[in-house]
Every structure is written in structure tokens, then in C-alpha cells.
Design a protein around this motif. Structure first.
Motif, PDB file in Angstrom:
ATOM      1  N   GLN A  70      47.109  40.818 -17.144  1.00  0.00           N
ATOM      2  CA  GLN A  70      46.339  39.879 -17.955  1.00  0.00           C
ATOM      3  C   GLN A  70      45.026  39.502 -17.291  1.00  0.00           C
ATOM      4  O   GLN A  70      44.064  39.141 -17.962  1.00  0.00           O
ATOM      5  N   GLU A  71      44.988  39.613 -15.964  1.00  0.00           N
ATOM      6  CA  GLU A  71      43.742  39.365 -15.235  1.00  0.00           C
ATOM      7  C   GLU A  71      42.856  40.609 -15.207  1.00  0.00           C
ATOM      8  O   GLU A  71      41.861  40.647 -14.499  1.00  0.00           O
ATOM      9  N   ARG A  72      43.262  41.641 -15.965  1.00  0.00           N
ATOM     10  CA  ARG A  72      42.502  42.877 -16.150  1.00  0.00           C
ATOM     11  C   ARG A  72      42.528  43.793 -14.923  1.00  0.00           C
ATOM     12  O   ARG A  72      41.616  44.584 -14.703  1.00  0.00           O
ATOM     13  N   TRP A  73      43.589  43.690 -14.100  1.00  0.00           N
ATOM     14  CA  TRP A  73      43.772  44.625 -13.000  1.00  0.00           C
ATOM     15  C   TRP A  73      44.280  45.934 -13.580  1.00  0.00           C
ATOM     16  O   TRP A  73      45.048  45.948 -14.532  1.00  0.00           O
ATOM     17  N   SER A  74      43.930  47.037 -12.957  1.00  0.00           N
ATOM     18  CA  SER A  74      44.441  48.336 -13.380  1.00  0.00           C
ATOM     19  C   SER A  74      45.826  48.554 -12.766  1.00  0.00           C
ATOM     20  O   SER A  74      46.157  47.940 -11.733  1.00  0.00           O
ATOM     21  N   PRO A  75      46.650  49.410 -13.369  1.00  0.00           N
ATOM     22  CA  PRO A  75      47.954  49.711 -12.769  1.00  0.00           C
ATOM     23  C   PRO A  75      47.829  50.240 -11.337  1.00  0.00           C
ATOM     24  O   PRO A  75      48.658  49.920 -10.478  1.00  0.00           O
ATOM     25  N   GLU A  76      46.797  51.025 -11.061  1.00  0.00           N
ATOM     26  CA  GLU A  76      46.595  51.540  -9.708  1.00  0.00           C
ATOM     27  C   GLU A  76      46.326  50.405  -8.725  1.00  0.00           C
ATOM     28  O   GLU A  76      46.850  50.386  -7.607  1.00  0.00           O
ATOM     29  N   GLN A  77      45.508  49.450  -9.129  1.00  0.00           N
ATOM     30  CA  GLN A  77      45.210  48.308  -8.266  1.00  0.00           C
ATOM     31  C   GLN A  77      46.462  47.477  -8.007  1.00  0.00           C
ATOM     32  O   GLN A  77      46.710  47.041  -6.882  1.00  0.00           O
ATOM     33  N   ILE A  78      47.248  47.275  -9.051  1.00  0.00           N
ATOM     34  CA  ILE A  78      48.472  46.481  -8.908  1.00  0.00           C
ATOM     35  C   ILE A  78      49.446  47.172  -7.964  1.00  0.00           C
ATOM     36  O   ILE A  78      50.031  46.529  -7.076  1.00  0.00           O
ATOM     37  N   SER A  79      49.629  48.457  -8.137  1.00  0.00           N
ATOM     38  CA  SER A  79      50.551  49.214  -7.299  1.00  0.00           C
ATOM     39  C   SER A  79      50.156  49.117  -5.826  1.00  0.00           C
ATOM     40  O   SER A  79      50.997  48.849  -4.950  1.00  0.00           O
ATOM     41  N   ARG A  80      48.877  49.326  -5.546  1.00  0.00           N
ATOM     42  CA  ARG A  80      48.404  49.245  -4.156  1.00  0.00           C
ATOM     43  C   ARG A  80      48.544  47.825  -3.603  1.00  0.00           C
ATOM     44  O   ARG A  80      48.905  47.631  -2.450  1.00  0.00           O
ATOM     45  N   ARG A  81      48.247  46.830  -4.426  1.00  0.00           N
ATOM     46  CA  ARG A  81      48.326  45.437  -3.975  1.00  0.00           C
ATOM     47  C   ARG A  81      49.760  45.035  -3.641  1.00  0.00           C
ATOM     48  O   ARG A  81      50.020  44.362  -2.637  1.00  0.00           O
ATOM     49  N   LEU A  82      50.712  45.459  -4.470  1.00  0.00           N
ATOM     50  CA  LEU A  82      52.106  45.126  -4.200  1.00  0.00           C
ATOM     51  C   LEU A  82      52.581  45.753  -2.887  1.00  0.00           C
ATOM     52  O   LEU A  82      53.302  45.113  -2.112  1.00  0.00           O
ATOM     53  N   LYS A  83      52.170  46.983  -2.624  1.00  0.00           N
ATOM     54  CA  LYS A  83      52.556  47.633  -1.361  1.00  0.00           C
ATOM     55  C   LYS A  83      51.925  46.925  -0.166  1.00  0.00           C
ATOM     56  O   LYS A  83      52.539  46.797   0.887  1.00  0.00           O
ATOM     57  N   ARG A  84      50.698  46.456  -0.336  1.00  0.00           N
ATOM     58  CA  ARG A  84      50.013  45.761   0.757  1.00  0.00           C
ATOM     59  C   ARG A  84      50.604  44.373   0.994  1.00  0.00           C
ATOM     60  O   ARG A  84      50.824  43.955   2.125  1.00  0.00           O
ATOM     61  N   ASP A  85      50.877  43.642  -0.093  1.00  0.00           N
ATOM     62  CA  ASP A  85      51.382  42.277   0.038  1.00  0.00           C
ATOM     63  C   ASP A  85      52.856  42.219   0.437  1.00  0.00           C
ATOM     64  O   ASP A  85      53.302  41.225   1.016  1.00  0.00           O
ATOM     65  N   PHE A  86      53.625  43.256   0.099  1.00  0.00           N
ATOM     66  CA  PHE A  86      55.062  43.257   0.381  1.00  0.00           C
ATOM     67  C   PHE A  86      55.479  44.557   1.078  1.00  0.00           C
ATOM     68  O   PHE A  86      56.289  45.321   0.566  1.00  0.00           O
ATOM     69  N   PRO A  87      54.946  44.807   2.276  1.00  0.00           N
ATOM     70  CA  PRO A  87      55.246  46.079   2.940  1.00  0.00           C
ATOM     71  C   PRO A  87      56.717  46.233   3.328  1.00  0.00           C
ATOM     72  O   PRO A  87      57.214  47.348   3.422  1.00  0.00           O
ATOM     73  N   ASP A  88      57.415  45.116   3.519  1.00  0.00           N
ATOM     74  CA  ASP A  88      58.807  45.171   3.940  1.00  0.00           C
ATOM     75  C   ASP A  88      59.787  45.038   2.767  1.00  0.00           C
ATOM     76  O   ASP A  88      60.980  44.883   2.976  1.00  0.00           O
ATOM     77  N   ARG A  89      59.280  45.091   1.540  1.00  0.00           N
ATOM     78  CA  ARG A  89      60.142  44.976   0.352  1.00  0.00           C
ATOM     79  C   ARG A  89      59.914  46.180  -0.559  1.00  0.00           C
ATOM     80  O   ARG A  89      59.163  46.102  -1.538  1.00  0.00           O
ATOM     81  N   PRO A  90      60.580  47.299  -0.277  1.00  0.00           N
ATOM     82  CA  PRO A  90      60.358  48.507  -1.078  1.00  0.00           C
ATOM     83  C   PRO A  90      60.756  48.341  -2.543  1.00  0.00           C
ATOM     84  O   PRO A  90      60.252  49.066  -3.400  1.00  0.00           O
ATOM     85  N   GLU A  91      61.604  47.380  -2.841  1.00  0.00           N
ATOM     86  CA  GLU A  91      61.964  47.162  -4.250  1.00  0.00           C
ATOM     87  C   GLU A  91      60.780  46.615  -5.054  1.00  0.00           C
ATOM     88  O   GLU A  91      60.803  46.637  -6.281  1.00  0.00           O
ATOM     89  N   TRP A  92      59.737  46.155  -4.367  1.00  0.00           N
ATOM     90  CA  TRP A  92      58.523  45.688  -5.037  1.00  0.00           C
ATOM     91  C   TRP A  92      57.436  46.752  -5.062  1.00  0.00           C
ATOM     92  O   TRP A  92      56.348  46.510  -5.569  1.00  0.00           O
ATOM     93  N   HIS A  93      57.693  47.909  -4.505  1.00  0.00           N
ATOM     94  CA  HIS A  93      56.727  49.010  -4.529  1.00  0.00           C
ATOM     95  C   HIS A  93      56.920  49.788  -5.824  1.00  0.00           C
ATOM     96  O   HIS A  93      57.931  50.470  -6.005  1.00  0.00           O
ATOM     97  N   VAL A  94      55.970  49.662  -6.712  1.00  0.00           N
ATOM     98  CA  VAL A  94      56.068  50.248  -8.041  1.00  0.00           C
ATOM     99  C   VAL A  94      54.918  51.223  -8.252  1.00  0.00           C
ATOM    100  O   VAL A  94      53.760  50.894  -7.975  1.00  0.00           O
ATOM    101  N   ALA A  95      55.235  52.408  -8.723  1.00  0.00           N
ATOM    102  CA  ALA A  95      54.209  53.405  -9.007  1.00  0.00           C
ATOM    103  C   ALA A  95      53.343  52.947 -10.190  1.00  0.00           C
ATOM    104  O   ALA A  95      53.820  52.258 -11.092  1.00  0.00           O
ATOM    105  N   HIS A  96      52.087  53.357 -10.169  1.00  0.00           N
ATOM    106  CA  HIS A  96      51.202  52.961 -11.270  1.00  0.00           C
ATOM    107  C   HIS A  96      51.678  53.524 -12.600  1.00  0.00           C
ATOM    108  O   HIS A  96      51.447  52.917 -13.656  1.00  0.00           O
ATOM    109  N   GLU A  97      52.374  54.667 -12.581  1.00  0.00           N
ATOM    110  CA  GLU A  97      52.913  55.225 -13.818  1.00  0.00           C
ATOM    111  C   GLU A  97      53.976  54.310 -14.424  1.00  0.00           C
ATOM    112  O   GLU A  97      54.116  54.222 -15.643  1.00  0.00           O
ATOM    113  N   THR A  98      54.738  53.638 -13.582  1.00  0.00           N
ATOM    114  CA  THR A  98      55.757  52.701 -14.061  1.00  0.00           C
ATOM    115  C   THR A  98      55.109  51.522 -14.753  1.00  0.00           C
ATOM    116  O   THR A  98      55.588  51.041 -15.771  1.00  0.00           O
ATOM    117  N   ILE A  99      54.001  51.050 -14.190  1.00  0.00           N
ATOM    118  CA  ILE A  99      53.298  49.915 -14.767  1.00  0.00           C
ATOM    119  C   ILE A  99      52.680  50.317 -16.090  1.00  0.00           C
ATOM    120  O   ILE A  99      52.745  49.618 -17.069  1.00  0.00           O
TER     121      ILE A  99
END
Length: 99
Positions: A70-99
């Protein structure tokens, strides 16, 4: 004909032929028929996931992804941000295709 349909849709005849072959039906006389609703049902059945997606299983993750979309982030940006913000939580690592 296949070529007339392809021309009307602006697609190669091979694409239309492949779709009719894959999702069409054959009657008792050997004639091929294409029923779009039945074809869509068959196509969806072939693509069904064997397991639910991470976004279906984790409502907090899904809400976070929706907020960023809703903030107009792209799926690629979201995917990279989740991996950066939660490096120790692989269940939060989502591929941009999933988004």
C-alpha cells in the motif's frame, strides 16, 4: 480455425494450438472442442500448490507485506527488506514471486 483465432488475439498460432491441445476435449467423433470454463478449471488444478504459502500461514507477515504494498513498494523491494530486517527468521523470507 486456429490461425484465425490467433490473428484475432494477436498471438502465434502455436500458442493457441498448444492451449487447445492441453485444455481442450475430444468428442466421440474425434473432434476437438474448447470450453473456456473447463479449461480454466483444469489449468488451475495443475497449478495448485502442494502446501499453503508463507503469506497464508503467517497473518502478521501478510499484514506487513500488504502495508508495504500500500506504500507502493515493489515485491522485489519488500522481499529484500524482509531478508535484511529479519536475517535470523527464514520463515519471513519471501520470494518476490510469492508477493
Amino acid at each position: 480455425s486456429i490461425r484465425a483465432i490467433a490473428a484475432a488475439l494477436g498471438r502465434p498460432a502455436s500458442t493457441i494450438s498448444r492451449e487447445v491441445t492441453r485444455n481442450g476435449t475430444v468428442d466421440e467423433r474425434g473432434r476437438r472442442h474448447y470450453r473456456p470454463w473447463a479449461a480454466q478449471t483444469r489449468a488451475e488444478a495443475r497449478t495448485a500448490r502442494p502446501k499453503p504459502s508463507k503469506l497464508d500461514l503467517n497473518p502478521v507477515l501478510r499484514a506487513r507485506v500488504q502495508d508495504l504494498l500500500q506504500e507502493r513498494w515493489s515485491p522485489e523491494q519488500i522481499s529484500r527488506r524482509l531478508k535484511r530486517d529479519f536475517p535470523d527468521r527464514p520463515e519471513w523470507h519471501v520470494a518476490h514471486e510469492t508477493i
